[in-house]
Design an enzyme around this catalytic site. Structure first.
Site, mmCIF file in Angstrom:
data_model
loop_
_atom_site.group_PDB
_atom_site.id
_atom_site.type_symbol
_atom_site.label_atom_id
_atom_site.label_comp_id
_atom_site.label_asym_id
_atom_site.label_seq_id
_atom_site.Cartn_x
_atom_site.Cartn_y
_atom_site.Cartn_z
ATOM 1 C CE LYS A 77 -9.314 -82.502 24.862
ATOM 2 N NZ LYS A 77 -8.615 -81.752 23.808
ATOM 3 N NE ARG A 107 -12.139 -75.505 24.695
ATOM 4 C CZ ARG A 107 -12.878 -76.602 24.777
ATOM 5 N NH1 ARG A 107 -12.331 -77.748 25.237
ATOM 6 N NH2 ARG A 107 -14.146 -76.590 24.405
#
Length: 267
Positions: free
Chosen positions: A208, A244
């Site tokens: 991210k 995740r």
């Protein structure tokens, strides 16, 4: 032990690997590869939630994900369906999914909580303050950790009221969703408070933007995956049930090292 959730994006536009696994056969093959590398769960999604992403019609979403979910579940994999649509969630559970991963925490579709309650699936409730087209419009916090925990608690209460048993609920503080760079780090630091809600915690930091802000915008995927592994190991230390990730081996190794470090201190 913290589990590893492998990401299977059956989309043309996800921020990291959009289009690579849009073909169902490619997605299934990739999911099998993630399992071979050590993934404990597979999170199959047919709609990108990257900043600025547009919504996808449930019919299109289901065309993408249902063949993949059915194939993987038939092979015995633990499959999660990453969706904000109640009709897709129900269809995926019928196809074999065991977890509904709703990044909106049931806010995007008012039918989601009641729909999941009618199944035997587990439900991951993400912290969310609005759609991807307005990703940062509400990123205004006085105390981000405390507010995320409180807002997740409210989503848990809504799920309980809909008839979903506490043991079926997972919470996800929504790293990257409605949070700017430093706010994501502050949310991760608040993980013990979030775990204190009494439910399993799912953490997703993989590749991210806030990691790239630390590493530099020129950081390639390998460096982002290493940073993901570090944050995943830190999250595991603070009680994360699952992490995740796109790249399984680096996180698998980081979790193993962190576990050995912790076990040595307890011996």
């Amino acid at each position: 032990m913290t589990l590893i959730m492998g990401i299977v994006n059956v989309t043309p536009d996800s921020f990291s690997d959009g289009g690579r696994y849009l073909d169902p056969d490619a997605a299934i093959a990739h999911a099998r590869f993630l399992c071979d590398q050590g993934a404990d769960l597979l999170d199959v999604g047919g709609e990108s939630t990257r900043p600025g992403a547009q919504r996808v019609a449930p019919r299109v979403e289901q065309q993408r994900v249902l063949p993949v979910v059915e194939a993987l579940a038939s092979e015995g994999a633990f499959v999660s369906i990453d969706t904000m649509n109640a009709v897709t969630a129900v269809a995926a559970v019928r196809a074999g999914a065991r977890l509904v991963n709703d990044v909106s925490g049931g806010l995007a579709d008012p039918d989601m909580l009641a729909a999941v309650a009618e199944t035997d699936a587990e439900l991951a409730l993400g912290h969310w303050r609005g759609p991807s087209t307005e990703m940062y419009a509400r990123a205004d916090y006085a105390d981000v950790g405390r507010e995320v925990a409180a807002e997740l608690a409210a989503r848990v209460e809504a799920a309980l009221a809909a008839g979903i048993a506490p043991a079926r609920i997972v919470v996800d503080p929504g790293i990257g969703f409605g949070k700017r760079g430093a706010q994501n780090w502050q949310t991760l630091r608040a993980l013990p408070e979030i775990a204190g809600l009494g439910h399993r915690v799912l953490i997703g930091t993989s590749r991210k933007r806030f990691l790239a802000e630390v590493l530099g915008d020129d950081a390639d995927l390998g460096r982002r995956d290493l940073a993901t592994a570090v944050t995943s190991a830190l999250a595991a230390r603070d009680g994360a049930w699952a992490v995740r990730v796109h790249d399984v081996p680096t996180t698998r190794d980081a979790l193993a090292v962190a576990r050995a470090f912790t076990d040595a201190g307890e011996s």
